[in-house]
Design an enzyme around this catalytic site. Structure first.
Site, mmCIF file in Angstrom:
data_model
loop_
_atom_site.group_PDB
_atom_site.id
_atom_site.type_symbol
_atom_site.label_atom_id
_atom_site.label_comp_id
_atom_site.label_asym_id
_atom_site.label_seq_id
_atom_site.Cartn_x
_atom_site.Cartn_y
_atom_site.Cartn_z
ATOM 1 N N LYS A 88 37.645 50.098 37.291
ATOM 2 C CA LYS A 88 36.874 49.465 38.293
ATOM 3 C C LYS A 88 36.728 50.738 39.670
ATOM 4 O O LYS A 88 35.806 51.069 40.309
ATOM 5 C CB LYS A 88 37.223 48.316 38.882
ATOM 6 C CG LYS A 88 36.143 47.199 39.458
ATOM 7 C CD LYS A 88 36.707 45.983 39.597
ATOM 8 C CE LYS A 88 35.873 44.940 40.247
ATOM 9 N NZ LYS A 88 36.645 43.651 40.474
ATOM 10 N N ASN A 102 31.701 29.923 42.715
ATOM 11 C CA ASN A 102 33.017 30.035 42.200
ATOM 12 C C ASN A 102 34.001 29.178 43.148
ATOM 13 O O ASN A 102 33.778 28.763 44.213
ATOM 14 C CB ASN A 102 33.432 31.607 41.953
ATOM 15 C CG ASN A 102 33.268 32.305 43.342
ATOM 16 O OD1 ASN A 102 33.884 31.986 44.380
ATOM 17 N ND2 ASN A 102 32.264 33.223 43.480
#
Ligand SMILES: Cc1cc2nc3c(=O)[nH]c(=O)nc-3n(C[C@H](O)[C@H](O)[C@H](O)COP(=O)(O)O)c2cc1C
Length: 397
Positions: free
Chosen positions: A337, A209
């Site tokens: 999260k 990434n």
């Protein structure tokens, strides 16, 4: 950071004395008040005038130098200094300090010092390895002096070995570490992850990434400057190593998982700023997949969820902070999260916000805990790092 700090540089009669005007100049540029004292023998290598011009202060060589109004210079300089560095430190001065001798301006001043003192030994490799010198260094360590390890390399005397004075920029970092910030993380172990993991597909290609590691590195440096014992587990990044930070370099998500879980048990604070690739090839092809990539069928499997694992293992004494990069529903997704992974804080940012996210030197972050949401304005990643640490200390003390 170093503005208005009183730094005392003690220069002795070694060839590396030529490097110290550079250090003095760097410190002056940071707003420090720099005083320099020299031994008589140092004058064979560098002039007092050089230091006086750079620092604007008198460079003292003679303990008994008369000034108007009269002053006891070695006591004045010792009591006003925030930090003293003896660089280069000759074998001779090391021996004298180790044995409490005070027969010149430097040794007399040092005996009266209460602030941190660092010595940077610099000499020919045989001199440095001489057991008498080594014993004297051990004695200085015993008395609490910081010894800056000499570098290894080609020396002025044409020998190759250990005994070189580190470059001024390195010496500067010792002073920065000691004085730039209050050591409010002293005694704490901080574990930081940074950078991108790389999941090999074959010997040439990989899944990764765009993380550059800048945010994680800024956090590791900020924690180190605030006195923490920092371990940085980092994936791919082009950034320079941070001095005084124990850095573990990893490649894959599994490597990162192994390194992080190994250090986690003893960490007081863990901040996961790495961007771990979510998927990895189920099998790494032994040979490079041939030209027709479209035909290559790569089976992917999920990588380990490191943050969730840390949340599961976390004790009440530990603090775990994660990062959340979202493109939409940033607050809702980040809060979800936080709960799902059982962690203490999420630093959220929206990749669509200008100045936030990967690659930039700035970030726009929101600090989310179970109780609060605090949105911060755009600021440098260094400033973000300090704000994140401030918040952790506010919550954990
Ligand atoms: C050209 C030259 C270079 C020297 N370089 C060093 C050195 O790098 N380190 C060291 O410990 N001594 C070095 N010395 C020896 C010291 O100058 C000598 O031991 C002196 O007494 C040190 O005095 P001071 O500690 O009072 O400054 C050098 C001597 C000469 C002539």
């Amino acid at each position: 950071m170093l503005k208005d700090k009183n730094i005392l540089l003690c220069v002795t009669g070694g060839i590396a004395a030529y490097k110290i005007p550079n250090l003095a100049s760097m410190l002056v540029k940071q707003g420090c008040n720099v005083n320099v004292i020299m031994t008589k023998n140092a004058e064979s290598f560098i002039t007092a005038k050089t230091f006086e011009t750079l620092t604007g202060n008198t460079c003292m060589v003679d303990t008994f130098q008369t000034t108007y109004p009269p002053r006891i210079h070695h006591i004045d300089l010792a009591t006003t200094a925030d930090y003293v560095m003896v660089a280069p430190a000759t074998a001779n001065i090391i021996g004298k300090i180790a044995h409490g001798i005070a027969d010149d301006m430097i040794t007399s001043t040092l005996l009266a010092c209460k602030c941190p003192v660092a010595l940077a030994p610099a000499m020919n490799v045989n001199m440095f390895e001489n057991p008498i010198v080594q014993d004297n260094i051990a004695t200085l360590k015993k008395y609490g002096y910081n010894i800056i390890e000499p570098a290894t390399g080609y020396m002025a005397c044409k020998a190759v070995g250990k005994g070189k004075l580190p470059e001024p920029v390195q010496l500067y970092k010792y002073i920065e570490k000691e004085l730039a910030f209050t050591h409010d993380l002293q005694g704490k172990k901080v574990l930081v992850t940074a950078g991108a993991t790389k999941e090999p597909i074959d010997p040439v290609r990989y899944i990764s990434n765009n993380s550059t590691g800048k945010m994680g590195y800024a956090l590791a440096k900020a924690a180190m400057l605030r006195g923490a014992d920092v371990t940085l587990v980092t994936g791919q990044t082009a950034l320079e190593d941070i001095p005084f930070v124990h850095t573990v370099k990893v490649t894959t998500a599994q490597d990162m998982y192994n390194a992080v879980t190994e250090s986690f048990a003893t960490a007081d604070i863990t901040i996961k700023a790495a961007a771990v690739a979510d998927y990895t090839p189920a099998e790494v092809a032994q040979n490079k997949i041939k030209k027709a990539d479209g035909d290559a069928n790569i089976n992917l499997k999920r990588t380990k969820d490191i943050l969730k694992e840390l949340g599961n293992r976390k004790t009440d004494k530990q603090f775990v902070c994660g990062f959340s990069m979202e493109t939409e529903n940033m607050l809702e997704n980040s809060k979800e999260k936080l709960v799902k992974k059982n962690i203490d804080m999420i630093v959220a940012n929206n990749l669509k916000t200008e100045g936030a996210g990967f690659g930039t030197d700035t970030n726009v972050i929101t600090l989310i805990t179970k109780e609060s949401t605090e949105q911060l304005p755009i600021m440098s990643k260094e400033e973000c790092a300090h704000k994140i640490i401030d918040k952790i200390l506010e919550l954990k003390g």
